[in-house]
Design a protein around this motif. Structure first.
Motif, PDB file in Angstrom:
ATOM      1  N   MET A   1      -6.699   2.244  10.516  1.00  0.00           N
ATOM      2  CA  MET A   1      -7.777   1.775  10.823  1.00  0.00           C
ATOM      3  C   MET A   1      -8.083   0.202  10.548  1.00  0.00           C
ATOM      4  O   MET A   1      -8.676  -0.710  11.252  1.00  0.00           O
ATOM      5  CB  MET A   1      -8.999   2.624  10.635  1.00  0.00           C
ATOM      6  CG  MET A   1      -8.747   3.914  11.259  1.00  0.00           C
ATOM      7  SD  MET A   1     -10.526   5.186  10.926  1.00  0.00           S
ATOM      8  CE  MET A   1      -9.818   6.339  11.723  1.00  0.00           C
ATOM      9  N   VAL A   2      -7.607   0.088   9.306  1.00  0.00           N
ATOM     10  CA  VAL A   2      -7.863  -1.119   8.344  1.00  0.00           C
ATOM     11  C   VAL A   2      -6.866  -2.075   8.056  1.00  0.00           C
ATOM     12  O   VAL A   2      -7.028  -3.426   7.617  1.00  0.00           O
ATOM     13  CB  VAL A   2      -8.721  -0.865   7.319  1.00  0.00           C
ATOM     14  CG1 VAL A   2     -10.177  -0.338   7.596  1.00  0.00           C
ATOM     15  CG2 VAL A   2      -8.244  -0.062   6.388  1.00  0.00           C
ATOM     16  N   VAL A   3      -5.436  -1.656   7.876  1.00  0.00           N
ATOM     17  CA  VAL A   3      -4.406  -2.003   7.163  1.00  0.00           C
ATOM     18  C   VAL A   3      -4.098  -3.427   7.942  1.00  0.00           C
ATOM     19  O   VAL A   3      -3.676  -4.406   7.125  1.00  0.00           O
ATOM     20  CB  VAL A   3      -3.385  -1.248   6.941  1.00  0.00           C
ATOM     21  CG1 VAL A   3      -2.784  -1.085   8.381  1.00  0.00           C
ATOM     22  CG2 VAL A   3      -2.212  -1.760   6.257  1.00  0.00           C
ATOM     23  N   ASP A   4      -4.311  -3.687   9.160  1.00  0.00           N
ATOM     24  CA  ASP A   4      -3.838  -4.826   9.713  1.00  0.00           C
ATOM     25  C   ASP A   4      -4.796  -5.989   9.679  1.00  0.00           C
ATOM     26  O   ASP A   4      -4.618  -7.028  10.026  1.00  0.00           O
ATOM     27  CB  ASP A   4      -3.912  -4.761  11.433  1.00  0.00           C
ATOM     28  CG  ASP A   4      -2.665  -4.089  11.920  1.00  0.00           C
ATOM     29  OD1 ASP A   4      -1.670  -3.918  11.204  1.00  0.00           O
ATOM     30  OD2 ASP A   4      -2.834  -3.207  12.987  1.00  0.00           O
ATOM     31  N   ASP A   5      -6.077  -5.625   9.209  1.00  0.00           N
ATOM     32  CA  ASP A   5      -7.137  -6.574   8.667  1.00  0.00           C
ATOM     33  C   ASP A   5      -6.842  -7.050   7.168  1.00  0.00           C
ATOM     34  O   ASP A   5      -7.738  -7.756   6.704  1.00  0.00           O
ATOM     35  CB  ASP A   5      -8.608  -6.035   8.930  1.00  0.00           C
ATOM     36  CG  ASP A   5      -8.964  -5.743  10.606  1.00  0.00           C
ATOM     37  OD1 ASP A   5      -8.184  -6.409  11.284  1.00  0.00           O
ATOM     38  OD2 ASP A   5      -9.484  -4.458  10.548  1.00  0.00           O
ATOM     39  N   ILE A   6      -5.851  -6.597   6.527  1.00  0.00           N
ATOM     40  CA  ILE A   6      -5.800  -6.834   5.171  1.00  0.00           C
ATOM     41  C   ILE A   6      -4.507  -7.855   5.025  1.00  0.00           C
ATOM     42  O   ILE A   6      -3.463  -7.223   4.908  1.00  0.00           O
ATOM     43  CB  ILE A   6      -5.724  -5.766   4.144  1.00  0.00           C
ATOM     44  CG1 ILE A   6      -6.630  -4.683   4.282  1.00  0.00           C
ATOM     45  CG2 ILE A   6      -5.379  -5.974   2.598  1.00  0.00           C
ATOM     46  CD1 ILE A   6      -6.589  -3.296   3.760  1.00  0.00           C
TER      47      ILE A   6
ATOM     48  N   ILE B   1      -1.283  -7.409   2.722  1.00  0.00           N
ATOM     49  CA  ILE B   1      -0.333  -6.349   2.365  1.00  0.00           C
ATOM     50  C   ILE B   1       1.054  -6.613   3.284  1.00  0.00           C
ATOM     51  O   ILE B   1       0.966  -6.749   4.577  1.00  0.00           O
ATOM     52  CB  ILE B   1      -0.945  -5.103   3.049  1.00  0.00           C
ATOM     53  CG1 ILE B   1      -2.127  -4.541   1.962  1.00  0.00           C
ATOM     54  CG2 ILE B   1       0.107  -3.953   3.506  1.00  0.00           C
ATOM     55  CD1 ILE B   1      -2.707  -3.087   2.399  1.00  0.00           C
ATOM     56  N   GLU B   2       2.103  -6.605   2.764  1.00  0.00           N
ATOM     57  CA  GLU B   2       3.390  -6.742   3.487  1.00  0.00           C
ATOM     58  C   GLU B   2       3.950  -5.490   3.735  1.00  0.00           C
ATOM     59  O   GLU B   2       4.961  -5.378   4.802  1.00  0.00           O
ATOM     60  CB  GLU B   2       4.233  -7.526   2.623  1.00  0.00           C
ATOM     61  CG  GLU B   2       3.637  -8.956   2.324  1.00  0.00           C
ATOM     62  CD  GLU B   2       4.124  -9.685   1.022  1.00  0.00           C
ATOM     63  OE1 GLU B   2       5.405  -9.213   0.503  1.00  0.00           O
ATOM     64  OE2 GLU B   2       3.621 -10.730   0.498  1.00  0.00           O
ATOM     65  N   LYS B   3       3.714  -4.488   3.045  1.00  0.00           N
ATOM     66  CA  LYS B   3       4.644  -3.172   2.887  1.00  0.00           C
ATOM     67  C   LYS B   3       3.808  -1.998   2.947  1.00  0.00           C
ATOM     68  O   LYS B   3       2.768  -2.128   2.187  1.00  0.00           O
ATOM     69  CB  LYS B   3       5.725  -3.111   2.255  1.00  0.00           C
ATOM     70  CG  LYS B   3       7.150  -4.105   2.453  1.00  0.00           C
ATOM     71  CD  LYS B   3       7.782  -3.793   3.666  1.00  0.00           C
ATOM     72  CE  LYS B   3       8.831  -4.884   3.767  1.00  0.00           C
ATOM     73  NZ  LYS B   3       9.783  -4.442   5.027  1.00  0.00           N
ATOM     74  N   VAL B   4       3.935  -0.782   3.853  1.00  0.00           N
ATOM     75  CA  VAL B   4       3.243   0.406   3.489  1.00  0.00           C
ATOM     76  C   VAL B   4       4.160   1.457   3.147  1.00  0.00           C
ATOM     77  O   VAL B   4       4.892   1.930   3.966  1.00  0.00           O
ATOM     78  CB  VAL B   4       2.199   0.507   4.680  1.00  0.00           C
ATOM     79  CG1 VAL B   4       1.610   1.875   4.326  1.00  0.00           C
ATOM     80  CG2 VAL B   4       1.216  -0.376   5.006  1.00  0.00           C
TER      81      VAL B   4
ATOM     82  N   ARG C   1       6.994  -3.157   8.405  1.00  0.00           N
ATOM     83  CA  ARG C   1       6.169  -3.104   7.536  1.00  0.00           C
ATOM     84  C   ARG C   1       6.140  -1.701   7.053  1.00  0.00           C
ATOM     85  O   ARG C   1       6.052  -1.464   5.668  1.00  0.00           O
ATOM     86  CB  ARG C   1       4.615  -3.255   8.275  1.00  0.00           C
ATOM     87  CG  ARG C   1       3.627  -3.403   6.955  1.00  0.00           C
ATOM     88  CD  ARG C   1       2.289  -3.307   7.484  1.00  0.00           C
ATOM     89  NE  ARG C   1       1.878  -2.042   8.282  1.00  0.00           N
ATOM     90  CZ  ARG C   1       0.906  -1.801   9.162  1.00  0.00           C
ATOM     91  NH1 ARG C   1      -0.069  -2.535   9.597  1.00  0.00           N
ATOM     92  NH2 ARG C   1       0.677  -0.581   9.628  1.00  0.00           N
ATOM     93  N   ASP C   2       5.928  -0.561   7.646  1.00  0.00           N
ATOM     94  CA  ASP C   2       6.104   0.800   7.369  1.00  0.00           C
ATOM     95  C   ASP C   2       7.292   1.492   7.036  1.00  0.00           C
ATOM     96  O   ASP C   2       8.036   1.229   7.664  1.00  0.00           O
ATOM     97  CB  ASP C   2       5.124   1.629   8.270  1.00  0.00           C
ATOM     98  CG  ASP C   2       3.798   1.053   8.641  1.00  0.00           C
ATOM     99  OD1 ASP C   2       3.274   0.063   7.646  1.00  0.00           O
ATOM    100  OD2 ASP C   2       2.960   1.815   9.364  1.00  0.00           O
TER     101      ASP C   2
ATOM    102  N   ALA D   1       0.898  -1.104  -0.033  1.00  0.00           N
ATOM    103  CA  ALA D   1      -0.120  -0.076  -0.045  1.00  0.00           C
ATOM    104  C   ALA D   1       0.912   1.070   0.166  1.00  0.00           C
ATOM    105  O   ALA D   1       2.086   1.277   0.699  1.00  0.00           O
ATOM    106  CB  ALA D   1      -0.973   0.008   1.304  1.00  0.00           C
ATOM    107  N   ILE D   2       0.552   2.186  -0.519  1.00  0.00           N
ATOM    108  CA  ILE D   2       1.194   3.658  -0.774  1.00  0.00           C
ATOM    109  C   ILE D   2       0.458   4.593  -0.353  1.00  0.00           C
ATOM    110  O   ILE D   2      -0.926   4.765  -0.846  1.00  0.00           O
ATOM    111  CB  ILE D   2       2.059   3.748  -2.312  1.00  0.00           C
ATOM    112  CG1 ILE D   2       2.856   2.373  -2.767  1.00  0.00           C
ATOM    113  CG2 ILE D   2       2.568   5.125  -2.312  1.00  0.00           C
ATOM    114  CD1 ILE D   2       3.158   2.961  -4.032  1.00  0.00           C
TER     115      ILE D   2
END
Length: 452
Positions: A164-169, A172-175, A191-192, A143-144
């Motif tokens: 709010m939601v990224v941990d539920d996806i 996604i390995e990197k932000v 991760r980030d 995700a970017i």
């Protein structure tokens, strides 16, 4: 032959053997041609005089200005493409982009396309749930996003929304986080990573992936206002040919023009006519971060005067907004550089058309009233600068587009209302809906199984 000529305006790594293969409802365009839309948007320009031409003039709502030449853009795209590869992103992988209207947004799209990854842009005005359902459906690996952006003077904390939601996806390995406003954000270790840190040490030169014409370019999800959002999938070759041809013909683009498509890149208008078509044409474009009437209703008109905009493309909703503010605002500014106006989105009513023509165009600028959709990728029904205009009417089909009006039985009718249909394929048509049973996307090589 006409479509063959349109395709010849672009550069191919390997010539295609066939323009169209049509097996309803499936279409394949420029079969077996090797192509990459990013090469046509950047690489071929940096080899010649366009290299140092401005690609984008960006203005933030707070008045900040950034300017990127084609060479600047090329180098930044290569660095991000290298960073994505270093993160393990491969051809066919999906990257969800959740960015405001800042230069990093087109950079991210082009970087994905350069290595054969598939980008999925989520409109920054959408809330967390909308991002989650789109990123989960796409199974995005990366995700970017950005720390925050301005909207009507308020700071919108985008990374906070994503958190709010990224941990539920789970995919996604990197932000990657753009530090746009210098806002403090939560960064999850491992991760980030900040954009600048991700790009540090990356090479400014990166070979462009040679893709099949029918390899996927992007997924753009419908708004979801009439049901679950559906991922419309477009491919490299046909989409490039379609948007390049329509942009050049409909807006009569010249080297000295300053182009402003006042849409958001999060929608198909921005994909086609802020990012891909203008860059393939070597044009100079305006990108504006904020609201069109902030801090006052003169914002857009002042920018047209300041940058000498010659081609202006906006939505009827925006035109009607400014009609309410009155003519006093545009009359404050010199709009004489405008040469052609455009309308996109919902139908434009004759009253708004006439106000746009007289007040903004000085009764001298033709209005290109364009009809098209996310699924079409390109203009389908539109005037050309040389054709007669009728206020409130989009005119006739773009050359090579075969449109008709039919009754409930599919029979052509004249003189009364019916169903608008397109009878033959067109290059920028979408290939499938991502992860539906509509059909299998063919000609995508090793990753074709992903698009069924």
């Amino acid at each position: 032959m006409v479509l063959d000529e349109m395709a010849s305006e672009l550069e191919w790594f390997q010539p295609y053997r066939k323009v169209l293969e049509w097996d309803p409802p499936h279409a394949g365009w420029f079969l077996d041609g090797k192509f990459n839309i990013t090469f046509n948007a950047l690489d071929r320009h940096v080899r010649g005089p366009v290299k140092n031409r401005l690609a984008y003039i960006w203005e933030g709502e707070d008045g900040r200005i950034r300017k990127l030449t084609y060479y600047d853009l090329y180098r930044e795209v290569n660095r991000l493409a290298g960073a994505l590869r270093a993160m393990g992103v491969e051809k066919g992988d999906r990257v969800s982009i959740y960015l405001p209207m800042i230069p990093e947004l087109p950079v991210a799209m082009l970087a994905c396309a350069r290595i054969g990854a598939v980008h999925s842009v989520v409109f920054s005005g959408f809330w967390a749930k909308a991002f989650k359902e789109r990123a989960m459906d796409a199974e995005a690996r990366v995700a970017i996003t950005a720390d925050a952006f301005y909207r009507r003077g308020k700071i919108i904390k985008l990374k906070e929304t994503l958190d709010m939601v990224v941990d539920d996806i789970p995919s996604i390995e990197k932000v990657i986080v753009v530090d746009h406003l210098g806002e403090e954000v939560n960064m999850k270790e491992g991760r980030d990573i900040y954009w600048d840190d991700a790009l540090e040490g990356m090479d400014y030169e990166l070979a462009c992936e040679e893709l099949d014409s029918e390899d996927p370019l992007f997924i753009l999800y419908t708004s979801g206002t009439t049901g679950k959002p559906k991922g419309v999938l477009h491919t490299h070759g046909g989409y490039a040919v379609g948007v390049n041809a329509t942009y050049r013909f409909v807006f009569d683009v010249k080297d000295e023009d300053i182009w402003w498509c006042a849409a958001d890149i999060g929608w198909i208008t921005g994909h086609s006519y802020i990012v891909y078509a203008p860059l393939m044409a070597g044009a100079t474009s305006i990108i504006y971060e904020g609201a069109p009437d902030y801090p006052d209703p003169g914002r857009i008109w002042s920018m047209i005067e300041r940058y000498g905009v010659t081609l202006f493309y906006t939505a009827p909703t925006t035109i009607r907004l400014f009609m309410k503010y009155g003519e006093k605002w545009p009359e404050k500014y010199d709009l004489s550089t405008l040469r052609i106006l455009g309308s996109v989105g919902e139908p434009i009513n004759p009253e708004a058309w006439m106000w746009y023509y007289r007040t903004i165009g000085g009764s001298r600028c033709p209005i290109m009233d364009t009809w098209w959709q996310t699924e079409t990728g390109m203009h389908m029904i539109t005037p050309l600068p040389v054709t007669p205009l009728k206020p409130g009417s989009a005119g006739k089909p773009f050359p090579t587009v075969v449109a008709d009006v039919v009754d409930d039985d599919g029979e052509s009718i004249r003189g009364r209302g019916g169903h608008l249909v397109i009878r033959t394929p067109w290059p920028a048509m979408f290939r499938t809906l991502f992860r539906t049973l509509i059909g299998t996307l063919r000609h995508t090589g090793a990753h074709s199984r992903e698009y069924t």
